[in-house]
Motif scaffolding. Sequence first.
Motif, PDB file in Angstrom:
ATOM      1  N   CYS A 290       0.834  -1.203   0.000  1.00 29.86           N
ATOM      2  CA  CYS A 290       0.000   0.000   0.000  1.00 29.86           C
ATOM      3  C   CYS A 290       0.871   1.256   0.000  1.00 29.86           C
ATOM      4  N   TYR A 291       1.922   1.257   0.800  1.00 31.06           N
ATOM      5  CA  TYR A 291       2.823   2.401   0.858  1.00 31.06           C
ATOM      6  C   TYR A 291       3.534   2.595  -0.480  1.00 31.06           C
ATOM      7  N   GLY A 292       3.997   1.522  -1.075  1.00 27.95           N
ATOM      8  CA  GLY A 292       4.647   1.608  -2.381  1.00 27.95           C
ATOM      9  C   GLY A 292       3.710   2.165  -3.447  1.00 27.95           C
ATOM     10  N   LEU A 293       2.452   1.702  -3.438  1.00 29.26           N
ATOM     11  CA  LEU A 293       1.471   2.224  -4.396  1.00 29.26           C
ATOM     12  C   LEU A 293       1.224   3.708  -4.161  1.00 29.26           C
ATOM     13  N   ALA A 294       1.120   4.119  -2.895  1.00 29.49           N
ATOM     14  CA  ALA A 294       0.867   5.529  -2.588  1.00 29.49           C
ATOM     15  C   ALA A 294       2.022   6.414  -3.057  1.00 29.49           C
ATOM     16  N   ILE A 295       3.249   5.975  -2.846  1.00 28.88           N
ATOM     17  CA  ILE A 295       4.411   6.748  -3.291  1.00 28.88           C
ATOM     18  C   ILE A 295       4.445   6.832  -4.820  1.00 28.88           C
ATOM     19  N   TYR A 296       4.140   5.725  -5.477  1.00 28.59           N
ATOM     20  CA  TYR A 296       4.132   5.718  -6.944  1.00 28.59           C
ATOM     21  C   TYR A 296       3.049   6.652  -7.488  1.00 28.59           C
ATOM     22  N   LEU A 297       1.853   6.612  -6.893  1.00 24.75           N
ATOM     23  CA  LEU A 297       0.776   7.497  -7.343  1.00 24.75           C
ATOM     24  C   LEU A 297       1.114   8.964  -7.078  1.00 24.75           C
ATOM     25  N   LEU A 298       1.816   9.247  -5.975  1.00 30.81           N
ATOM     26  CA  LEU A 298       2.251  10.617  -5.705  1.00 30.81           C
ATOM     27  C   LEU A 298       3.246  11.077  -6.764  1.00 30.81           C
ATOM     28  N   ASN A 299       4.150  10.196  -7.139  1.00 31.55           N
ATOM     29  CA  ASN A 299       5.117  10.516  -8.189  1.00 31.55           C
ATOM     30  C   ASN A 299       4.406  10.799  -9.512  1.00 31.55           C
ATOM     31  N   LEU A 300       3.392   9.999  -9.845  1.00 28.63           N
ATOM     32  CA  LEU A 300       2.625  10.235 -11.070  1.00 28.63           C
ATOM     33  C   LEU A 300       1.886  11.576 -11.013  1.00 28.63           C
ATOM     34  N   LEU A 301       1.303  11.877  -9.843  1.00 23.11           N
ATOM     35  CA  LEU A 301       0.571  13.131  -9.686  1.00 23.11           C
ATOM     36  C   LEU A 301       1.488  14.330  -9.877  1.00 23.11           C
ATOM     37  N   LEU A 302       2.691  14.262  -9.314  1.00 21.63           N
ATOM     38  CA  LEU A 302       3.632  15.365  -9.473  1.00 21.63           C
ATOM     39  C   LEU A 302       4.034  15.543 -10.933  1.00 21.63           C
ATOM     40  N   ALA A 303       4.271  14.445 -11.636  1.00 22.02           N
ATOM     41  CA  ALA A 303       4.608  14.545 -13.054  1.00 22.02           C
ATOM     42  C   ALA A 303       3.430  15.088 -13.861  1.00 22.02           C
ATOM     43  N   PHE A 304       2.207  14.783 -13.439  1.00 22.10           N
ATOM     44  CA  PHE A 304       1.013  15.276 -14.116  1.00 22.10           C
ATOM     45  C   PHE A 304       0.848  16.781 -13.908  1.00 22.10           C
ATOM     46  N   LEU A 305       1.230  17.279 -12.742  1.00 20.57           N
ATOM     47  CA  LEU A 305       1.063  18.697 -12.431  1.00 20.57           C
ATOM     48  C   LEU A 305       2.181  19.573 -12.969  1.00 20.57           C
ATOM     49  N   GLN A 306       3.310  18.981 -13.332  1.00 22.83           N
ATOM     50  CA  GLN A 306       4.456  19.766 -13.786  1.00 22.83           C
ATOM     51  C   GLN A 306       4.399  20.004 -15.293  1.00 22.83           C
ATOM     52  N   PRO A 307       4.889  21.168 -15.721  1.00 22.24           N
ATOM     53  CA  PRO A 307       4.949  21.423 -17.166  1.00 22.24           C
ATOM     54  C   PRO A 307       6.069  20.618 -17.804  1.00 22.24           C
ATOM     55  N   LYS A 308       5.889  20.307 -19.077  1.00 19.48           N
ATOM     56  CA  LYS A 308       6.903  19.529 -19.790  1.00 19.48           C
ATOM     57  C   LYS A 308       8.209  20.298 -19.888  1.00 19.48           C
ATOM     58  N   PHE A 309       8.095  21.596 -20.136  1.00 17.59           N
ATOM     59  CA  PHE A 309       9.266  22.456 -20.216  1.00 17.59           C
ATOM     60  C   PHE A 309       9.277  23.327 -18.971  1.00 17.59           C
ATOM     61  N   ASP A 310      10.145  23.010 -18.037  1.00 18.13           N
ATOM     62  CA  ASP A 310      10.197  23.682 -16.748  1.00 18.13           C
ATOM     63  C   ASP A 310      10.663  25.124 -16.916  1.00 18.13           C
ATOM     64  N   PRO A 311       9.851  26.112 -16.505  1.00 22.97           N
ATOM     65  CA  PRO A 311      10.242  27.515 -16.665  1.00 22.97           C
ATOM     66  C   PRO A 311      11.472  27.888 -15.841  1.00 22.97           C
ATOM     67  N   SER A 312      11.721  27.219 -14.728  1.00 26.96           N
ATOM     68  CA  SER A 312      12.903  27.548 -13.930  1.00 26.96           C
ATOM     69  C   SER A 312      14.180  27.154 -14.669  1.00 26.96           C
ATOM     70  N   LEU A 313      14.138  26.034 -15.391  1.00 25.90           N
ATOM     71  CA  LEU A 313      15.309  25.636 -16.174  1.00 25.90           C
ATOM     72  C   LEU A 313      15.523  26.581 -17.345  1.00 25.90           C
ATOM     73  N   GLN A 314      14.438  26.995 -17.991  1.00 21.16           N
ATOM     74  CA  GLN A 314      14.558  27.928 -19.104  1.00 21.16           C
ATOM     75  C   GLN A 314      15.075  29.279 -18.633  1.00 21.16           C
ATOM     76  N   GLU A 315      14.638  29.687 -17.432  1.00 20.91           N
ATOM     77  CA  GLU A 315      15.107  30.947 -16.868  1.00 20.91           C
ATOM     78  C   GLU A 315      16.602  30.871 -16.564  1.00 20.91           C
ATOM     79  N   ASP A 316      17.066  29.736 -16.048  1.00 17.30           N
ATOM     80  CA  ASP A 316      18.487  29.548 -15.777  1.00 17.30           C
ATOM     81  C   ASP A 316      19.300  29.573 -17.064  1.00 17.30           C
ATOM     82  N   LEU A 317      18.805  28.919 -18.109  1.00 13.83           N
ATOM     83  CA  LEU A 317      19.512  28.914 -19.390  1.00 13.83           C
ATOM     84  C   LEU A 317      19.599  30.317 -19.980  1.00 13.83           C
ATOM     85  N   LEU A 318      18.510  31.065 -19.872  1.00 10.17           N
ATOM     86  CA  LEU A 318      18.497  32.434 -20.372  1.00 10.17           C
ATOM     87  C   LEU A 318      19.480  33.306 -19.595  1.00 10.17           C
TER      88      LEU A 318
END
Length: 197
Positions: A66-94
């Motif tokens: 159950c704990y492993g499933l919860a951690i995996y689902l949390l990881n999926l949720l975070l990837a779902f909420l994040q943009p594909k192109f991270d603005p912080s990385l683009q800001e650093d490159l700029l």
Amino acid sequence: MMSSDEPQASTPLQTVQASFSKAQRQYQQTLDRWTPHVLQRWLGTLGLLVVFMLRIVFSQGWYIVCYGLAIYLLNLLLAFLQPKFDPSLQEDLLADEIEEGATDDNGPALPSQRDDEFRPFVRRLPEWQFWLSATRASLISLLCTTSGVFDVPVYWPILVVYFCVLFALTMRRQIQHMIKYKYIPFDIGRKARYGSK
């Protein structure tokens, strides 16, 4: 002498490959039929999670699964909420390009600031992949509860507290990131219409 018109006898390996290929096609056709039914897909996955949780509660075991499933689902949720192109990385490159003096003054340039151009929110993990991965993980976790090998004795309240702390910290960081770079990963309300009176 064999002519090319006669069917060749298939080997057992070819038979297995053909049946595996047929099963793969049927699986893909089923997934393709489920694609437009977003609400029904998520309700089915939620039902699967409810069955899994009832299995955990009534059997008083498999807390690690159950704990492993919860951690995996949390990881999926975070990837779902994040943009594909991270603005912080683009800001650093700029910022790195500006420090190095790598500006190009040879002609017209594309918009360089975030407010210059509309950019739609593109998720790092699309909704379809999120659903498919969550459903597969739930099914695998449910199957793991049928074997005593995965029923490791642990003090489950520690796992619950640790998951709650981990969830709160990661979501706080994600919400701060969303506020700092001004993006919302969900469509809230109706689409704005311009030019209508």
